[in-house]
Write a protein that holds these residues in place. Sequence first.
Motif, short mmCIF file in Angstrom:
data_model
loop_
_atom_site.label_atom_id
_atom_site.label_comp_id
_atom_site.label_asym_id
_atom_site.label_seq_id
_atom_site.Cartn_x
_atom_site.Cartn_y
_atom_site.Cartn_z
N GLY A 132 41.07 50.67 2.25
CA GLY A 132 41.01 49.60 1.26
C GLY A 132 39.93 49.83 0.21
O GLY A 132 40.06 49.39 -0.94
N LYS A 133 38.87 50.50 0.60
CA LYS A 133 37.76 50.78 -0.34
C LYS A 133 38.07 51.97 -1.25
O LYS A 133 37.47 52.12 -2.31
N LEU A 134 38.98 52.81 -0.80
CA LEU A 134 39.31 54.01 -1.60
C LEU A 134 40.39 53.72 -2.65
O LEU A 134 40.55 54.46 -3.61
N ARG A 135 41.13 52.63 -2.42
CA ARG A 135 42.20 52.27 -3.36
C ARG A 135 41.60 51.78 -4.68
O ARG A 135 40.43 51.42 -4.75
N GLY A 136 42.47 51.72 -5.70
CA GLY A 136 42.08 51.06 -6.94
C GLY A 136 41.18 51.87 -7.84
O GLY A 136 40.57 51.33 -8.77
N GLN A 137 41.05 53.16 -7.56
CA GLN A 137 40.23 54.02 -8.42
C GLN A 137 40.99 55.32 -8.68
O GLN A 137 41.80 55.72 -7.86
N VAL A 138 40.66 55.92 -9.78
CA VAL A 138 41.22 57.25 -10.05
C VAL A 138 40.12 58.27 -9.85
O VAL A 138 39.06 58.19 -10.47
N TYR A 139 40.36 59.19 -8.92
CA TYR A 139 39.39 60.27 -8.64
C TYR A 139 39.88 61.52 -9.36
O TYR A 139 41.07 61.65 -9.67
N ARG A 140 38.99 62.44 -9.56
CA ARG A 140 39.42 63.73 -10.12
C ARG A 140 39.12 64.82 -9.10
O ARG A 140 37.98 64.95 -8.64
N VAL A 141 40.17 65.55 -8.75
CA VAL A 141 40.03 66.64 -7.79
C VAL A 141 40.57 67.91 -8.46
O VAL A 141 41.75 67.94 -8.84
N ASP A 142 39.71 68.90 -8.63
CA ASP A 142 40.10 70.13 -9.34
C ASP A 142 40.75 69.79 -10.68
O ASP A 142 41.78 70.36 -11.06
N GLY A 143 40.21 68.79 -11.35
CA GLY A 143 40.70 68.42 -12.68
C GLY A 143 41.92 67.52 -12.67
O GLY A 143 42.38 67.09 -13.72
N ARG A 144 42.46 67.21 -11.49
CA ARG A 144 43.68 66.37 -11.42
C ARG A 144 43.33 64.97 -10.97
O ARG A 144 42.53 64.79 -10.07
N PRO A 145 43.99 63.96 -11.58
CA PRO A 145 43.77 62.61 -11.09
C PRO A 145 44.40 62.40 -9.71
O PRO A 145 45.52 62.85 -9.46
N VAL A 146 43.65 61.76 -8.85
CA VAL A 146 44.12 61.45 -7.50
C VAL A 146 43.93 59.95 -7.26
O VAL A 146 42.85 59.41 -7.52
N VAL A 147 44.98 59.29 -6.82
CA VAL A 147 44.86 57.89 -6.42
C VAL A 147 45.28 57.75 -4.97
O VAL A 147 45.99 58.59 -4.43
N VAL A 148 44.83 56.67 -4.37
CA VAL A 148 45.02 56.46 -2.93
C VAL A 148 45.77 55.15 -2.73
O VAL A 148 45.52 54.17 -3.44
N SER A 149 46.69 55.15 -1.79
CA SER A 149 47.36 53.88 -1.48
C SER A 149 47.66 53.81 0.02
O SER A 149 47.45 54.77 0.76
N TYR A 150 48.15 52.64 0.41
CA TYR A 150 48.50 52.44 1.81
C TYR A 150 49.69 53.33 2.19
O TYR A 150 50.60 53.55 1.39
N HIS A 151 49.68 53.78 3.43
CA HIS A 151 50.79 54.57 3.95
C HIS A 151 51.99 53.64 4.18
O HIS A 151 51.81 52.53 4.67
N PRO A 152 53.20 54.10 3.83
CA PRO A 152 54.36 53.23 4.04
C PRO A 152 54.57 52.81 5.50
O PRO A 152 55.10 51.72 5.75
N ALA A 153 54.15 53.63 6.46
CA ALA A 153 54.29 53.22 7.86
C ALA A 153 53.40 52.01 8.12
O ALA A 153 53.77 51.09 8.87
N TYR A 154 52.22 51.98 7.50
CA TYR A 154 51.34 50.82 7.62
C TYR A 154 52.00 49.60 6.95
O TYR A 154 51.95 48.49 7.49
#
Length: 155
Positions: free
Chosen positions: A122-144
Amino acid sequence: MRSIGPIPSDIAIIGEAPGANEDKQGEPFVGAAGQLLDRMLAALGLTRGEAGPGRQVFIANTLKCRPPHNRNPEPAEVAQCRPYLQRQIELVQPDLILALGRFAAQTLLAGVVPDVDKLPLGKLRGQVYRVDGRPVVVSYHPAYLLRSPAEKGKT
Ligand code: URA
């Protein structure tokens, strides 16, 4: 040997590990969680597909094999599969990476977010991170989300 060139996709979606259905079919996200994921993608006008024109979404898992009895991946297993995942991302060259669930998020954001393994998803969601120059976003797993449908709206 045939060399594999880049197969660009708009979005790479990274899950956790194959389940029993995925193991049988050799495709990621083909069970109930995958069906939910497909419906969510369809709601956004996106489809998954093979390389080629119209391909929008590439889907892969952090772990390439199913952990016995669906247990959580071990750190050593994640470490072993990581170069494979990194190579997949290099080949696909996605414009955006979506990490679904804790293990994908921790794997992709290791070294980018301090103490990422101690942070709840929940704390990792809602932000755009950059990993090796690429945007990475995080969300809940569909199984959850299948277990906690009230969270679907956030996703
Ligand atoms: N959950 C995952 O993380 N990946 C799959 O392929 C299926 C279920």
